[in-house]
Design a protein around this motif. Structure first.
Motif, PDB file in Angstrom:
ATOM      1  N   ASN B  30      94.712   0.111 -70.104  1.00  0.00           N
ATOM      2  CA  ASN B  30      93.818  -0.960 -69.085  1.00  0.00           C
ATOM      3  C   ASN B  30      94.451  -1.838 -68.910  1.00  0.00           C
ATOM      4  O   ASN B  30      94.267  -2.533 -68.066  1.00  0.00           O
ATOM      5  N   PHE B  31      95.828  -2.098 -69.410  1.00  0.00           N
ATOM      6  CA  PHE B  31      96.045  -3.716 -69.279  1.00  0.00           C
ATOM      7  C   PHE B  31      97.949  -3.041 -68.506  1.00  0.00           C
ATOM      8  O   PHE B  31      98.539  -4.178 -68.488  1.00  0.00           O
ATOM      9  N   GLY B  32      97.510  -1.880 -68.463  1.00  0.00           N
ATOM     10  CA  GLY B  32      98.769  -1.675 -67.511  1.00  0.00           C
ATOM     11  C   GLY B  32      99.951  -0.617 -68.596  1.00  0.00           C
ATOM     12  O   GLY B  32     101.202  -0.703 -68.049  1.00  0.00           O
ATOM     13  N   GLU B  98      99.703 -15.257 -76.672  1.00  0.00           N
ATOM     14  CA  GLU B  98     100.285 -15.451 -75.261  1.00  0.00           C
ATOM     15  C   GLU B  98     102.147 -16.149 -74.915  1.00  0.00           C
ATOM     16  O   GLU B  98     102.684 -15.133 -74.129  1.00  0.00           O
ATOM     17  N   TYR B 159      96.981  -7.542 -73.088  1.00  0.00           N
ATOM     18  CA  TYR B 159      95.779  -8.440 -71.904  1.00  0.00           C
ATOM     19  C   TYR B 159      96.892  -9.226 -71.606  1.00  0.00           C
ATOM     20  O   TYR B 159      97.158 -10.039 -70.878  1.00  0.00           O
ATOM     21  N   GLU B 160      97.216 -10.067 -73.108  1.00  0.00           N
ATOM     22  CA  GLU B 160      98.353 -11.215 -72.806  1.00  0.00           C
ATOM     23  C   GLU B 160      99.980 -10.698 -72.288  1.00  0.00           C
ATOM     24  O   GLU B 160     100.332 -11.190 -71.328  1.00  0.00           O
ATOM     25  N   ARG B 162     100.070  -8.759 -69.820  1.00  0.00           N
ATOM     26  CA  ARG B 162      99.586  -8.748 -68.375  1.00  0.00           C
ATOM     27  C   ARG B 162      99.929  -9.962 -67.498  1.00  0.00           C
ATOM     28  O   ARG B 162     100.270 -10.034 -66.792  1.00  0.00           O
ATOM     29  N   ARG B 163      98.835 -10.702 -68.759  1.00  0.00           N
ATOM     30  CA  ARG B 163      99.216 -12.223 -68.090  1.00  0.00           C
ATOM     31  C   ARG B 163     100.461 -12.605 -67.304  1.00  0.00           C
ATOM     32  O   ARG B 163     100.893 -13.547 -67.164  1.00  0.00           O
ATOM     33  N   VAL B 168      98.543 -12.774 -62.300  1.00  0.00           N
ATOM     34  CA  VAL B 168      96.830 -13.273 -62.469  1.00  0.00           C
ATOM     35  C   VAL B 168      95.879 -14.446 -61.705  1.00  0.00           C
ATOM     36  O   VAL B 168      97.318 -15.306 -62.068  1.00  0.00           O
ATOM     37  N   GLU B 169      95.605 -14.452 -60.823  1.00  0.00           N
ATOM     38  CA  GLU B 169      95.213 -15.706 -60.240  1.00  0.00           C
ATOM     39  C   GLU B 169      93.800 -16.468 -60.211  1.00  0.00           C
ATOM     40  O   GLU B 169      93.273 -16.382 -61.410  1.00  0.00           O
ATOM     41  N   ALA B 170      94.567 -17.480 -60.714  1.00  0.00           N
ATOM     42  CA  ALA B 170      93.177 -17.985 -61.508  1.00  0.00           C
ATOM     43  C   ALA B 170      92.183 -18.143 -61.165  1.00  0.00           C
ATOM     44  O   ALA B 170      90.884 -18.362 -61.735  1.00  0.00           O
ATOM     45  N   ARG B 171      92.335 -18.351 -59.738  1.00  0.00           N
ATOM     46  CA  ARG B 171      90.539 -18.550 -59.410  1.00  0.00           C
ATOM     47  C   ARG B 171      90.999 -18.344 -57.779  1.00  0.00           C
ATOM     48  O   ARG B 171      91.687 -18.205 -56.771  1.00  0.00           O
ATOM     49  N   ARG B 172      90.317 -17.110 -56.869  1.00  0.00           N
ATOM     50  CA  ARG B 172      89.633 -16.849 -56.083  1.00  0.00           C
ATOM     51  C   ARG B 172      88.388 -16.668 -55.620  1.00  0.00           C
ATOM     52  O   ARG B 172      87.468 -17.036 -55.801  1.00  0.00           O
ATOM     53  N   ASP B 173      88.985 -16.825 -53.902  1.00  0.00           N
ATOM     54  CA  ASP B 173      86.705 -16.673 -53.737  1.00  0.00           C
ATOM     55  C   ASP B 173      87.080 -16.296 -52.982  1.00  0.00           C
ATOM     56  O   ASP B 173      87.850 -14.970 -51.835  1.00  0.00           O
TER      57      ASP B 173
END
Lengths: 247, 247
Positions: B30-32, B98, B159-160, B162-163, B168-173
């Motif tokens: 799932n996380f590569g 992390e 997951y960590e 991958r991060r 990993v973008e914190a926010r996109r629109d």
């Protein structure tokens, strides 16, 4: 009774398998979250299969707030996130779980109420549900294999909530009753070894001895020794000497 | 064939339930992550139950490296982590997932080889296993309910990873084909509403009109409008006017 910590509500929207509601409750409580809301669970509510799966987190199910629709479940919240695995063709900000829970913690600290919606297992949230959210949360999965299940998605968001809201130490040292060795202890250890190794003829040939000694000093000083480690290493050398002296 | 991305190996030490090996493979992929190592799985290897549970990530099982003991499984690695839920009475650094994956990514970028060990379901790693690790990873769970299972622990570490390793973008629109409205578009919208509302007698009493207009201007400008939103709102007002004119 729910815990007194201020926290987001996690809203399971039309969950299908009753067991998954139990797994989600466990995942939430693993990270200290205990406000579950449910929108029309497929197999009815309360549900014995959910309870069986929730072992240890059953209180969350007893206290879960049941609603008929999303509007009823999130109406009192002023910041609503929708978790989604795919693009929706709706204009919305999309947050990583980490950033979303950071924003949630900020909002909650300001006195706001936050909800996070999770969709049904097979198809996820419908666009009509998503349209009622202020923002999306997208877990950064491997695009070749993006198959997170409901409880895993709840787990990752709960984990990020705990990271955002609490003090997670990046690193600490477990010292098992010991203390770090002082520089003087390490220095004395270095001297002990150097003297004995000198006697034993370790520093050979002679013109290389200074470099060899420097290398050894540097080795000792870069180790994260406790006082106990130092005592152990003194003992190692003393024993070698005794063994030699025994002949 | 394993992916070419440089990455840590995840080592399942004496796993008990064969299904859990499959779930762990899914969580990794799932996380590569696709380098699994196995130390003495209780129910033998290969195992059909593992394969059934791994659906979609079965390749990881085919390629998993089997060892008899921990020393054999991690011997080629220069940084070895052990995940553990409890204090060990052993002097070791303890990392958050992390921070551990950040350190792992750093080491791997320098050409190092990293392993992360996960213990058997019931009891976790033995102290003899832990002593072969350079550092511990402890997931920051709720101390009242610290019951993560094997696949969940693998999931959080994956997951960590991958991060730590990726962007990993914190926010996109998500803009759904639309573009953000320009200031001039918003200005024209504000004017349109102001004119029509003036006609409709909205700005009353007159001495309050300037403050009311300012409030409304400010409302428009703080909204994250797309050009499409602006067109929609022009349409709303035009329709109200048509409706009024129809009498």
């Amino acid at each position: 009774m729910p815990s007194e910590t201020r926290q987001p509500s996690f809203v399971l929207v039309r969950p299908q398998m009753a067991q998954n509601i139990g797994s989600a409750a466990r995942a939430m409580w693993n990270f200290g979250l205990d406000r579950m809301r449910l929108v029309s669970p497929r197999d009815g509510w309360p549900n014995a299969d959910s309870v069986a799966m929730a072992s240890g987190a059953g209180r969350l199910l007893d206290e879960a707030v049941l609603s008929e629709d999303v509007a009823g479940a999130v109406g009192d919240c002023d910041l609503v996130f929708a978790t989604t695995a795919r693009s929706r063709g709706l204009t919305k900000p999309v947050y990583s779980p980490e950033e979303a829970m950071r924003v949630a913690a900020e909002r909650i600290a300001q006195g706001g109420k936050v909800a996070v919606m999770f969709g049904p297992e097979r198809a996820g949230l419908e666009n009509a549900d998503v349209a009622q959210a202020n923002a999306l949360i997208s877990v950064p999965v491997n695009p070749e294999f993006p198959s997170l299940n409901l409880a895993q998605c709840v787990l990752l968001c709960s984990y990020e909530w705990r990271r955002a809201s609490g003090a997670v130490e990046a690193r600490r040292d477990e010292l098992a009753g010991a203390a770090w060795a002082s520089a003087i202890e390490v220095e004395k250890l270095a001297e002990h070894y150097e003297e004995r190794l000198e006697e034993a003829g370790f520093f050979f040939p002679e013109h290389k001895a200074p470099a060899m000694k420097l290398t050894l000093r540097n080795l000792w000083s870069r180790m994260p020794f406790t006082s106990e480690d130092v005592r152990t290493l003194h003992g190692v050398m003393r024993q070698m000497v005794r063994w030699k002296e025994r002949g």
